[in-house]
Enzyme design. Structure first.
Site, mmCIF file in Angstrom:
data_model
loop_
_atom_site.group_PDB
_atom_site.id
_atom_site.type_symbol
_atom_site.label_atom_id
_atom_site.label_comp_id
_atom_site.label_asym_id
_atom_site.label_seq_id
_atom_site.Cartn_x
_atom_site.Cartn_y
_atom_site.Cartn_z
ATOM 1 N N ASP A 21 0.516 -1.172 -0.202
ATOM 2 C CA ASP A 21 0.111 -0.046 -0.081
ATOM 3 C C ASP A 21 0.774 1.109 0.030
ATOM 4 O O ASP A 21 2.156 1.461 0.533
ATOM 5 C CB ASP A 21 -1.097 0.053 1.220
ATOM 6 N N HIS A 38 2.470 3.233 -9.042
ATOM 7 C CA HIS A 38 2.370 1.896 -9.271
ATOM 8 C C HIS A 38 3.669 1.169 -10.204
ATOM 9 O O HIS A 38 4.049 0.036 -9.678
ATOM 10 C CB HIS A 38 1.159 1.475 -10.065
ATOM 11 N N LEU A 132 10.411 -20.952 -4.464
ATOM 12 C CA LEU A 132 9.147 -20.114 -3.941
ATOM 13 C C LEU A 132 7.922 -20.258 -4.581
ATOM 14 O O LEU A 132 8.098 -20.146 -5.700
ATOM 15 C CB LEU A 132 9.985 -18.654 -3.706
HETATM 16 C C1 IPE Z 1 -5.582 -2.714 -0.527
HETATM 17 O O1 IPE Z 1 -5.019 -1.325 -0.522
HETATM 18 C C2 IPE Z 1 -5.597 -3.565 -1.615
HETATM 19 C C3 IPE Z 1 -4.163 -3.824 -2.176
HETATM 20 C C4 IPE Z 1 -3.152 -3.477 -1.725
HETATM 21 C C5 IPE Z 1 -4.137 -4.299 -3.445
HETATM 22 P P1 IPE Z 1 -6.096 -0.103 -0.691
HETATM 23 O O2 IPE Z 1 -5.482 1.075 -0.705
HETATM 24 O O3 IPE Z 1 -6.815 -0.410 -1.904
HETATM 25 O O4 IPE Z 1 -6.938 -0.314 0.737
HETATM 26 P P2 IPE Z 1 -8.027 0.416 1.575
HETATM 27 O O5 IPE Z 1 -9.129 0.845 0.536
HETATM 28 O O6 IPE Z 1 -7.131 1.963 1.738
HETATM 29 O O7 IPE Z 1 -8.248 0.050 2.597
HETATM 30 C C1 IPE Z 2 -1.449 0.333 -3.351
HETATM 31 O O1 IPE Z 2 -1.254 1.610 -3.443
HETATM 32 C C2 IPE Z 2 -1.722 -0.239 -4.860
HETATM 33 C C3 IPE Z 2 -3.204 -0.825 -4.962
HETATM 34 C C4 IPE Z 2 -4.102 -0.921 -4.111
HETATM 35 C C5 IPE Z 2 -3.395 -1.286 -6.314
HETATM 36 P P1 IPE Z 2 -2.390 2.714 -3.368
HETATM 37 O O2 IPE Z 2 -2.878 2.956 -4.766
HETATM 38 O O3 IPE Z 2 -3.640 1.989 -2.530
HETATM 39 O O4 IPE Z 2 -1.975 3.765 -2.623
HETATM 40 P P2 IPE Z 2 -2.483 4.904 -1.781
HETATM 41 O O5 IPE Z 2 -3.012 4.126 -0.675
HETATM 42 O O6 IPE Z 2 -3.505 5.494 -2.590
HETATM 43 O O7 IPE Z 2 -1.278 5.680 -1.411
HETATM 44 MG MG MG Z 3 -4.012 2.324 -0.439
#
Ligand code: IPE
Ligand code: IPE
Ligand code: MG
Length: 252
Positions: A21, A38, A132
């Site tokens: 995240d 990303h 792995l």
């Molecule tokens: C959780 O991250 C999903 C992934 C890491 C793929 P999100 O950024 O989508 O989660 P919420 O919505 O903040 O809880």
């Molecule tokens: C995690 O990073 C990747 C996915 C959920 C696909 P985020 O895109 O959720 O990044 P933040 O949380 O908005 O910073």
């Molecule tokens: Mg996120």
């Protein structure tokens, strides 16, 4: 920061799960578009996968795209799917070189067709690798997985293939996407958020949770070692007392 030599190889988790995240916030801090975050996150995926393989961890599950993530702007969803197809295509050779087997969990049929095909090809091409297992959670949500499992079991009961009193932990687990994969002992979430976001709810019943402020694109091998070191200093009691475990200290 920890290094690989700080890790006790005899006390490794078999399975580590990661909620990757913070890509969007990382990009925003740099004045860039979320998609840039990303793209940079892919380097962290490679680092952590390599580190897990080097250490001898057997299963690594990465939460790459949740069911709820379909609700993001179309432009971001499309970019994520494209990134997924491109990365899988590019990385198959490296996975084979390092004997890493790719797997995926989630509602894979809901992925765009090219994504699904590329993924299935990579899974097939790496299926003989045994160092792995890298499991990507894609279009995944734990509630979806649990409901799907309940439906499968209910069908079997209806067809008299299983009796209700035989339904136990093992039977239920064997109907989840993760069947055959041991539960993660360690769950890592980056970016400072302290929630589970519909990830492996059943499987993390007894996992150790590790939260770090580090944003996913900044997460390097050393950050992974930090998490493992922290894990190795926990006492996993499973309902028992310290004394029952014969422990005076706090080591696992
Ligand atoms: C959780 O991250 C999903 C992934 C890491 C793929 P999100 O950024 O989508 O989660 P919420 O919505 O903040 O809880
Ligand atoms: C995690 O990073 C990747 C996915 C959920 C696909 P985020 O895109 O959720 O990044 P933040 O949380 O908005 O910073
Ligand atoms: Mg996120």
């Amino acid at each position: 920061m920890a290094s690989i030599s700080d890790i006790d190889k005899s006390k490794l988790p078999r399975h580590v799960a990661v909620i990757m995240d913070g890509n969007g916030r990382w990009a925003k801090q740099k004045g860039e578009h979320r998609i840039f975050g990303h793209q940079q996150g892919v380097a962290s995926v490679k680092e952590v996968t390599e580190a897990a393989a080097e250490l001898g961890i057997h299963y690594l599950t990465l939460y790459a795209f949740s069911t709820e993530n379909w609700n993001r702007p179309k432009e971001e969803v499309d970019a994520l799917m494209e990134l997924l197809v491109g990365t899988i295509h590019k990385e198959v050779a490296a996975l084979n070189k390092n004997s890493i087997r790719l797997q995926a969990i989630g509602n894979l049929k809901s992925l765009p067709k090219n994504c699904y095909t590329e993924l299935m090809d990579a899974i097939q091409q790496t299926s003989k690798n045994d160092r792995l297992m890298l499991i990507l959670a894609l279009s995944y949500s734990s509630k979806w997985e649990i409901i799907d499992s309940v439906k499968q079991i209910a069908e079997k009961v209806k067809r008299n293939e299983i009796s209700v009193d035989k339904i136990d932990d093992a039977v239920f687990s064997s109907h989840l996407c993760t069947k055959g994969i041991p539960d993660p002992e360690l769950l890592i979430r980056t970016s400072g958020e302290q929630r589970v976001s519909n990830f492996l709810l059943w499987q993390i019943a007894y996992a150790e949770l590790y939260f770090t402020e580090t944003l996913w694109p900044d997460f390097r091998k050393e950050n992974f070692f930090d998490a493992l070191l922290d894990y190795q200093n926990r006492e996993r009691r499973f309902g028992k007392t310290s004394e029952q475990l014969g422990n005076t200290g706090i080591k696992i």
